[in-house]
Design a protein around this motif. Structure first.
Motif, PDB file in Angstrom:
ATOM      1  N   PRO A  97       0.829  -1.217   0.000  1.00 43.45           N
ATOM      2  CA  PRO A  97       0.000   0.000   0.000  1.00 43.45           C
ATOM      3  C   PRO A  97       0.858   1.259   0.000  1.00 43.45           C
ATOM      4  CG  PRO A  97      -0.719  -1.566   1.687  1.00 43.45           C
ATOM      5  CD  PRO A  97       0.604  -2.059   1.178  1.00 43.45           C
ATOM      6  N   GLN A  98       0.313   2.288  -0.599  1.00 46.09           N
ATOM      7  CA  GLN A  98       0.924   3.624  -0.580  1.00 46.09           C
ATOM      8  C   GLN A  98       2.307   3.667  -1.242  1.00 46.09           C
ATOM      9  OE1 GLN A  98      -1.105   6.095   0.483  1.00 46.09           O
ATOM     10  NE2 GLN A  98      -2.554   4.426   0.853  1.00 46.09           N
ATOM     11  N   GLN A  99       2.555   2.770  -2.182  1.00 40.90           N
ATOM     12  CA  GLN A  99       3.811   2.812  -2.920  1.00 40.90           C
ATOM     13  C   GLN A  99       3.758   3.874  -4.006  1.00 40.90           C
ATOM     14  OE1 GLN A  99       4.046  -1.225  -4.395  1.00 40.90           O
ATOM     15  NE2 GLN A  99       5.855  -1.665  -3.154  1.00 40.90           N
ATOM     16  N   CYS A 100       4.899   4.500  -4.247  1.00 41.26           N
ATOM     17  CA  CYS A 100       5.071   5.283  -5.469  1.00 41.26           C
ATOM     18  C   CYS A 100       5.706   4.350  -6.489  1.00 41.26           C
ATOM     19  CB  CYS A 100       5.958   6.498  -5.222  1.00 41.26           C
ATOM     20  SG  CYS A 100       6.327   7.438  -6.734  1.00 41.26           S
ATOM     21  N   ARG A 101       4.905   3.909  -7.466  1.00 42.05           N
ATOM     22  CA  ARG A 101       5.362   2.917  -8.440  1.00 42.05           C
ATOM     23  C   ARG A 101       5.592   3.582  -9.798  1.00 42.05           C
ATOM     24  NH1 ARG A 101       1.123  -0.316  -5.889  1.00 42.05           N
ATOM     25  NH2 ARG A 101      -0.268   0.080  -7.653  1.00 42.05           N
ATOM     26  N   VAL A 102       6.717   3.225 -10.420  1.00 46.01           N
ATOM     27  CA  VAL A 102       7.105   3.822 -11.687  1.00 46.01           C
ATOM     28  C   VAL A 102       7.600   2.715 -12.614  1.00 46.01           C
ATOM     29  CG1 VAL A 102       8.634   5.463 -12.853  1.00 46.01           C
ATOM     30  CG2 VAL A 102       7.782   5.967 -10.538  1.00 46.01           C
ATOM     31  N   GLU A 103       7.156   2.752 -13.874  1.00 44.53           N
ATOM     32  CA  GLU A 103       7.699   1.846 -14.878  1.00 44.53           C
ATOM     33  C   GLU A 103       8.251   2.666 -16.030  1.00 44.53           C
ATOM     34  OE1 GLU A 103       6.719  -2.273 -17.301  1.00 44.53           O
ATOM     35  OE2 GLU A 103       5.325  -1.520 -15.787  1.00 44.53           O
ATOM     36  N   VAL A 104       9.509   2.389 -16.370  1.00 48.47           N
ATOM     37  CA  VAL A 104      10.223   3.134 -17.401  1.00 48.47           C
ATOM     38  C   VAL A 104      10.194   2.337 -18.706  1.00 48.47           C
ATOM     39  CG1 VAL A 104      12.419   4.192 -18.055  1.00 48.47           C
ATOM     40  CG2 VAL A 104      11.717   4.156 -15.639  1.00 48.47           C
ATOM     41  N   ALA A 105       9.767   2.987 -19.776  1.00 48.19           N
ATOM     42  CA  ALA A 105       9.735   2.403 -21.122  1.00 48.19           C
ATOM     43  C   ALA A 105       8.944   1.102 -21.180  1.00 48.19           C
ATOM     44  CB  ALA A 105      11.156   2.186 -21.636  1.00 48.19           C
ATOM     45  N   PRO A 106       7.673   1.123 -20.735  1.00 49.91           N
ATOM     46  CA  PRO A 106       6.876  -0.107 -20.791  1.00 49.91           C
ATOM     47  C   PRO A 106       6.363  -0.434 -22.180  1.00 49.91           C
ATOM     48  CG  PRO A 106       5.512   1.690 -20.026  1.00 49.91           C
ATOM     49  CD  PRO A 106       6.910   2.246 -20.176  1.00 49.91           C
ATOM     50  N   GLY A 107       6.320   0.571 -23.097  1.00 48.81           N
ATOM     51  CA  GLY A 107       5.653   0.340 -24.361  1.00 48.81           C
ATOM     52  C   GLY A 107       4.214  -0.065 -24.101  1.00 48.81           C
ATOM     53  N   LEU A 108       3.765  -1.105 -24.779  1.00 47.57           N
ATOM     54  CA  LEU A 108       2.426  -1.643 -24.539  1.00 47.57           C
ATOM     55  C   LEU A 108       2.497  -3.013 -23.886  1.00 47.57           C
ATOM     56  CD1 LEU A 108       0.509  -0.458 -27.720  1.00 47.57           C
ATOM     57  CD2 LEU A 108       0.478   0.494 -25.415  1.00 47.57           C
ATOM     58  N   ARG A 109       3.600  -3.239 -23.153  1.00 48.29           N
ATOM     59  CA  ARG A 109       3.767  -4.490 -22.415  1.00 48.29           C
ATOM     60  C   ARG A 109       4.138  -4.167 -20.957  1.00 48.29           C
ATOM     61  NH1 ARG A 109       7.468  -7.963 -26.555  1.00 48.29           N
ATOM     62  NH2 ARG A 109       7.572  -9.345 -24.768  1.00 48.29           N
ATOM     63  N   PRO A 110       3.281  -3.409 -20.262  1.00 48.70           N
ATOM     64  CA  PRO A 110       3.591  -3.028 -18.879  1.00 48.70           C
ATOM     65  C   PRO A 110       3.586  -4.237 -17.947  1.00 48.70           C
ATOM     66  CG  PRO A 110       1.323  -2.483 -19.388  1.00 48.70           C
ATOM     67  CD  PRO A 110       1.961  -2.912 -20.682  1.00 48.70           C
ATOM     68  N   ARG A 111       4.422  -4.186 -16.919  1.00 45.05           N
ATOM     69  CA  ARG A 111       4.481  -5.256 -15.925  1.00 45.05           C
ATOM     70  C   ARG A 111       3.880  -4.838 -14.588  1.00 45.05           C
ATOM     71  NH1 ARG A 111       6.809  -6.372 -20.360  1.00 45.05           N
ATOM     72  NH2 ARG A 111       7.911  -8.334 -20.629  1.00 45.05           N
ATOM     73  N   LEU A 112       3.841  -3.554 -14.298  1.00 41.43           N
ATOM     74  CA  LEU A 112       3.248  -3.083 -13.052  1.00 41.43           C
ATOM     75  C   LEU A 112       1.755  -2.813 -13.252  1.00 41.43           C
ATOM     76  CD1 LEU A 112       5.915  -0.676 -11.502  1.00 41.43           C
ATOM     77  CD2 LEU A 112       5.542  -3.113 -11.091  1.00 41.43           C
ATOM     78  N   PRO A 113       0.980  -2.769 -12.170  1.00 42.67           N
ATOM     79  CA  PRO A 113      -0.473  -2.536 -12.304  1.00 42.67           C
ATOM     80  C   PRO A 113      -0.772  -1.243 -13.047  1.00 42.67           C
ATOM     81  CG  PRO A 113       0.092  -3.189 -10.060  1.00 42.67           C
ATOM     82  CD  PRO A 113       1.393  -2.957 -10.770  1.00 42.67           C
ATOM     83  N   LEU A 114      -1.795  -1.282 -13.875  1.00 40.37           N
ATOM     84  CA  LEU A 114      -2.170  -0.087 -14.618  1.00 40.37           C
ATOM     85  C   LEU A 114      -2.695   1.002 -13.687  1.00 40.37           C
ATOM     86  CD1 LEU A 114      -3.946  -1.729 -17.695  1.00 40.37           C
ATOM     87  CD2 LEU A 114      -1.629  -0.792 -17.567  1.00 40.37           C
ATOM     88  N   GLU A 115      -3.252   0.595 -12.556  1.00 43.83           N
ATOM     89  CA  GLU A 115      -3.732   1.555 -11.570  1.00 43.83           C
ATOM     90  C   GLU A 115      -2.585   1.954 -10.645  1.00 43.83           C
ATOM     91  OE1 GLU A 115      -4.868  -1.632 -11.731  1.00 43.83           O
ATOM     92  OE2 GLU A 115      -6.536  -1.284 -13.121  1.00 43.83           O
ATOM     93  N   ASP A 116      -2.500   3.212 -10.327  1.00 38.97           N
ATOM     94  CA  ASP A 116      -1.551   3.735  -9.324  1.00 38.97           C
ATOM     95  C   ASP A 116      -0.090   3.512  -9.703  1.00 38.97           C
ATOM     96  OD1 ASP A 116      -3.697   4.561  -7.668  1.00 38.97           O
ATOM     97  OD2 ASP A 116      -3.882   2.517  -6.902  1.00 38.97           O
ATOM     98  N   THR A 117       0.201   3.426 -10.984  1.00 34.92           N
ATOM     99  CA  THR A 117       1.586   3.384 -11.467  1.00 34.92           C
ATOM    100  C   THR A 117       1.777   4.527 -12.459  1.00 34.92           C
ATOM    101  OG1 THR A 117       1.749   0.967 -11.235  1.00 34.92           O
ATOM    102  CG2 THR A 117       3.330   2.032 -12.707  1.00 34.92           C
TER     103      THR A 117
END
Length: 253
Positions: A47-67
């Motif tokens: 909970p309450q994480q600041c989540r960041v994904e760099v260069a996901p393109g259209l193949r993200p690995r982290l949740p689409l919500e709250d990232t």
């Protein structure tokens, strides 16, 4: 006077932008739950994480919500935004984030694309807080370099020992790793795919969207091992890294 290195860096960014803008313009979004990384990601979520994904393109690995998803591709960002994700345009060497703000960061298949690896790793270290988790993947073994590496814009493959040393230099400790990757094993399949993407991109993307779900259904389960796996014969590795409290590199906080 223009700096030739700056000009070369800009050309590399533009080459990557052109390739992936075209790729993601014709691809469909694959939700993160479809990848074999999802059980690992789910275990690491808090909970309450600041989540960041760099260069996901259209193949993200982290949740689409709250990232927050950061990419250079307008097409990828537009598709992610359309399903409710938070997005920002940027690149790995200059992330639009405050220092020490990320608790959980992903950088899959991106570090090897950047000529300035130290600058990129320093930037990843800058934006992660001490104790943060970073998931990353990179190709291994320079002797396995092939036409596909050239085609997709890779700058390097890593020897496991050098990879560990470079991450440690920038304040990241590898806690676990696993064999990873979806690249076709047959060189003929790779050559055919590159030809179609070069000469018949629209048709190639039709086949890509058709067969991508099939390839995802055949992903092996990730087998995580402590530290760095034995990389003999391994084409790509997934890394679970932890940001140290104090980095040894002069460019990191």
């Amino acid at each position: 006077m223009r700096n030739p290195r700056d000009a070369a860096a800009r050309n590399i960014v533009e080459d990557n932008r052109r390739f992936y803008e075209s790729l993601w313009s014709g691809a469909r979004l694959v939700r993160p739950q479809r990848f074999n990384t999802w059980p690992l990601v789910s275990r690491l979520l808090a909970p309450q994480q600041c989540r960041v994904e760099v260069a996901p393109g259209l193949r993200p690995r982290l949740p689409l919500e709250d990232t927050l998803f950061i990419d250079i591709s307008h097409a990828a960002l537009a598709s992610l935004k359309a399903v409710g994700a938070r997005v920002a345009q940027g690149q790995i060497g200059s992330l639009p984030l405050a220092s020490g703000s990320a608790d959980f960061l992903c950088a899959f298949d991106v570090i090897e694309h950047v000529e300035d690896e130290d600058g990129s790793l320093a930037e990843l270290a800058r934006v992660t807080r001490p104790g943060a988790v970073m998931l990353a993947s990179v190709p291994l073994h320079p002797e396995r370099w092939n036409a596909f590496d050239e085609f997709v814009g890779h700058h390097r493959r890593y020897e496991p020992e050098r990879l560990l040393a470079k991450l440690d230099e920038h304040g990241f400790v590898v806690e676990q790793s696993a064999i990873y990757g979806l690249q076709a094993k047959s060189s003929r399949v790779l050559e055919a795919g590159m030809w179609w993407l070069t000469h018949q991109r629209e048709r190639a993307m039709w086949w890509y969207n058709l067969f991508m779900p099939l390839s995802l259904s055949r992903q092996p389960k990730l087998v995580l091992e402590p530290g760095m796996i034995d990389g003999v014969g391994v084409d790509e590795v997934l890394l679970v890294c932890r940001r140290r409290a104090a980095a040894t590199h002069g460019n990191t906080p």
